[in-house]
Design an enzyme around this catalytic site. Structure first.
Site, PDB file in Angstrom:
ATOM      1  N   GLY A  39       0.921  -1.674   0.288  1.00 27.68           N
ATOM      2  CA  GLY A  39       0.384  -0.109   0.272  1.00 27.68           C
ATOM      3  C   GLY A  39       0.972   1.309   0.237  1.00 27.68           C
ATOM      4  O   GLY A  39       1.734   1.565   1.147  1.00 27.68           O
ATOM      5  N   THR A  72      -3.662  -1.841   8.597  1.00 30.29           N
ATOM      6  CA  THR A  72      -5.005  -1.047   7.654  1.00 30.29           C
ATOM      7  C   THR A  72      -6.433  -1.429   8.897  1.00 30.29           C
ATOM      8  O   THR A  72      -5.843  -2.256   9.675  1.00 30.29           O
ATOM      9  CB  THR A  72      -5.271  -2.113   6.917  1.00 30.29           C
ATOM     10  OG1 THR A  72      -4.042  -2.874   5.988  1.00 30.29           O
ATOM     11  CG2 THR A  72      -6.187  -1.810   6.005  1.00 30.29           C
ATOM     12  N   ASN A  73      -7.028  -0.249   9.051  1.00 34.00           N
ATOM     13  CA  ASN A  73      -8.697  -0.219   9.505  1.00 34.00           C
ATOM     14  C   ASN A  73      -9.487  -1.385   9.421  1.00 34.00           C
ATOM     15  O   ASN A  73      -9.360  -1.233   7.710  1.00 34.00           O
ATOM     16  CB  ASN A  73      -8.586   1.233  10.344  1.00 34.00           C
ATOM     17  CG  ASN A  73      -8.081   1.805  11.001  1.00 34.00           C
ATOM     18  OD1 ASN A  73      -7.533   1.273  12.208  1.00 34.00           O
ATOM     19  ND2 ASN A  73      -7.647   3.025  11.049  1.00 34.00           N
ATOM     20  N   HIS A 103      -8.198   0.039  19.533  1.00 37.33           N
ATOM     21  CA  HIS A 103      -7.862   0.847  18.399  1.00 37.33           C
ATOM     22  C   HIS A 103      -9.028   0.895  17.609  1.00 37.33           C
ATOM     23  O   HIS A 103      -9.183   1.437  17.001  1.00 37.33           O
ATOM     24  CB  HIS A 103      -7.114   0.819  17.259  1.00 37.33           C
ATOM     25  CG  HIS A 103      -7.189   1.936  16.694  1.00 37.33           C
ATOM     26  ND1 HIS A 103      -6.548   3.135  17.221  1.00 37.33           N
ATOM     27  CD2 HIS A 103      -6.836   2.334  15.440  1.00 37.33           C
ATOM     28  CE1 HIS A 103      -5.706   4.033  16.566  1.00 37.33           C
ATOM     29  NE2 HIS A 103      -6.110   3.178  15.298  1.00 37.33           N
TER      30      HIS A 103
HETATM   31  N1  APR Z   1      -3.130  -5.162  -2.547  1.00 38.23           N
HETATM   32  C1  APR Z   1      -2.397  -3.429  -2.577  1.00 38.23           C
HETATM   33  N2  APR Z   1      -2.399  -2.104  -2.209  1.00 38.23           N
HETATM   34  C2  APR Z   1      -3.475  -1.514  -2.668  1.00 38.23           C
HETATM   35  C3  APR Z   1      -5.276  -2.906  -1.897  1.00 38.23           C
HETATM   36  C4  APR Z   1      -4.618  -4.005  -2.665  1.00 38.23           C
HETATM   37  N3  APR Z   1      -5.203  -5.159  -2.878  1.00 38.23           N
HETATM   38  N4  APR Z   1      -6.125  -1.956  -2.319  1.00 38.23           N
HETATM   39  C5  APR Z   1      -5.708  -0.631  -2.074  1.00 38.23           C
HETATM   40  N5  APR Z   1      -4.420  -0.953  -2.364  1.00 38.23           N
HETATM   41  C6  APR Z   1      -3.236   0.177  -2.205  1.00 38.23           C
HETATM   42  C7  APR Z   1      -4.290   2.153  -2.758  1.00 38.23           C
HETATM   43  O1  APR Z   1      -4.036   1.580  -3.712  1.00 38.23           O
HETATM   44  C8  APR Z   1      -3.929   2.988  -1.940  1.00 38.23           C
HETATM   45  O2  APR Z   1      -2.330   3.244  -2.938  1.00 38.23           O
HETATM   46  O3  APR Z   1      -3.794   1.270  -0.341  1.00 38.23           O
HETATM   47  C9  APR Z   1      -3.347   2.279  -0.298  1.00 38.23           C
HETATM   48  C10 APR Z   1      -4.127   2.793   0.293  1.00 38.23           C
HETATM   49  O4  APR Z   1      -3.617   4.285   0.732  1.00 38.23           O
HETATM   50  P1  APR Z   1      -4.594   5.690   0.889  1.00 38.23           P
HETATM   51  O5  APR Z   1      -5.659   5.672   0.510  1.00 38.23           O
HETATM   52  O6  APR Z   1      -4.108   6.608   0.793  1.00 38.23           O
HETATM   53  O7  APR Z   1      -5.091   5.204   2.440  1.00 38.23           O
HETATM   54  P2  APR Z   1      -3.891   5.676   3.910  1.00 38.23           P
HETATM   55  O8  APR Z   1      -3.939   7.457   3.626  1.00 38.23           O
HETATM   56  O9  APR Z   1      -2.741   5.617   3.485  1.00 38.23           O
HETATM   57  O10 APR Z   1      -4.531   4.645   4.631  1.00 38.23           O
HETATM   58  C11 APR Z   1      -4.037   3.237   4.648  1.00 38.23           C
HETATM   59  O11 APR Z   1      -4.075   3.337   6.780  1.00 38.23           O
HETATM   60  O12 APR Z   1      -4.876   4.106   9.087  1.00 38.23           O
HETATM   61  C12 APR Z   1      -4.967   2.943   8.233  1.00 38.23           C
HETATM   62  O13 APR Z   1      -6.974   3.886   8.282  1.00 38.23           O
HETATM   63  C13 APR Z   1      -6.343   3.908   7.617  1.00 38.23           C
HETATM   64  O14 APR Z   1      -6.828   1.460   6.602  1.00 38.23           O
HETATM   65  C14 APR Z   1      -6.110   3.235   6.024  1.00 38.23           C
HETATM   66  C15 APR Z   1      -5.156   2.707   5.978  1.00 38.23           C
END
Ligand code: APR
Length: 314
Positions: free
Chosen positions: A12, A122-123, A178
């Protein structure tokens, strides 16, 4: 880009993932492999971060990828893949969509990096960590979640701000799930040498406790799109450092319990020692009666989430 072991893989490459990568590189902790499903995006961020290296003066490498084979041999895998919480959305609303993502990610981690330590971000955190433990089948000392480091950092900042102190001199304890029912433990929180309860009037302290519980939501409401990422990235980095440097540092970690705090078979925020093997030891601390009660309530909530995952077959 030549990635040298031991390295950290981040799944991610969004706000939390990329900021965590930046912090790991700039602190010189390890090389990083940054994975995302979006083509080009992790490669672009990795290149941008490498181009900052001559100025920042670190010699770490980062590679972006859309191929899980590149995470093979990772020492630590940080999972930030998923949807962040949107305004008005509870952590529980995220359950369905993020459970599917965690399953997919963990199947690949199990295949490609079977010896890694897993930090789930992830939440909803406790439930996603439980799911990661189930899907990977890794030993529980190698599967844990990041929440408490962030929650305590928030509480430390709020206390320091109230007392006009530096947050470094403030220690706070936050236990439990959390979520809205996390348990800020004011009886064990300290500013300088003093217990916080002696320094801050009860009504103000309970305001700080509530602000800590609502810490994520407060930022979501301000940002309008997306959720907090600077402090979450710092928090992950603190855990990565403790593992890579085998610090055996006690940090609040979302860990699987086996009778500690009277709880079993549940992922829950507790003080744990982190070292090269992952969770080396969990520490129980004495709690006031009201705090014990609040902890049980928080555990019930996490259990409900886990049951929901099972019931929905997620
Ligand atoms: N595999 C890999 N990456 C993925 C997948 C997947 N199947 N599905 C989504 N992603 C990627 C998205 O493309 C995106 O770049 O996960 C990333 C998430 O990034 P953001 O949308 O910027 O979210 P972010 O603010 O980083 O938060 C991520 O952390 O704090 C927790 O609640 C928050 O669950 C969330 C996670």
């Amino acid at each position: 880009m030549n990635i040298r072991k031991p390295f950290t893989a981040i799944i991610g490459a969004g706000q939390v993932g990329a900021t965590t990568a930046q912090r790991i590189l700039e602190k010189g902790l390890s090389d990083v492999v940054l994975f995302d499903v979006v083509p080009g995006m992790p490669q672009g961020k990795a290149l941008d971060l490498m181009e900052a290296a001559p100025i920042e003066g670190h010699d770490r490498h980062i590679a972006g990828t859309n191929d899980y084979k590149d995470i093979a041999g990772a020492e630590i895998v940080v999972i930030t893949a998923g949807l962040p919480r949107k305004p008005g959305m509870t952590r529980e609303d995220l359950l369905r969509v993020n459970a599917k993502i965690i399953r997919e990610v963990c199947d690949n981690v199990k295949l490609r990096a079977p010896e890694s330590k897993l930090i789930v971000v992830t939440n909803p955190l406790d439930i996603m960590t439980h799911l990661a433990f189930k899907v990977t089948g890794f030993p529980e000392r190698r599967v844990f979640g990041m929440a408490g480091v962030l929650d305590t950092a928030r509480m430390r900042f709020f206390i320091a701000d109230k007392l006009d102190m530096v947050s470094r001199d403030v220690d706070a304890v936050v236990l439990g799930g959390h979520g809205d029912l996390m348990v800020p433990v004011s009886s064990r929180s300290r500013a300088g040498e003093k217990i916080v309860r002696e320094l801050i009037p009860e009504v103000e302290l309970s305001g700080i406790e509530q602000r800590t519980r609502d810490g994520g939501a407060e930022i979501v409401a301000l940002l309008k799109t997306g959720s907090a990422f600077y402090a979450p990235a710092s928090s992950v980095c603190e855990m990565v450092k403790a593992i890579l440097k085998n610090e055996k540092k006690i940090l609040p970690v979302c860990a699987r319990l086996n009778g500690e705090f009277g709880l079993r078979d549940i992922y829950f925020g507790v003080p744990a020692q982190l070292g090269k093997n992952g969770i080396e030891k969990i520490f129980e601390i004495p709690l006031a009666d009201d705090e014990k009660k609040a902890l049980l309530l928080s555990a019930d909530k996490v259990r409900q989430g886990i049951q929901e995952v099972d019931r929905l077959g997620l």
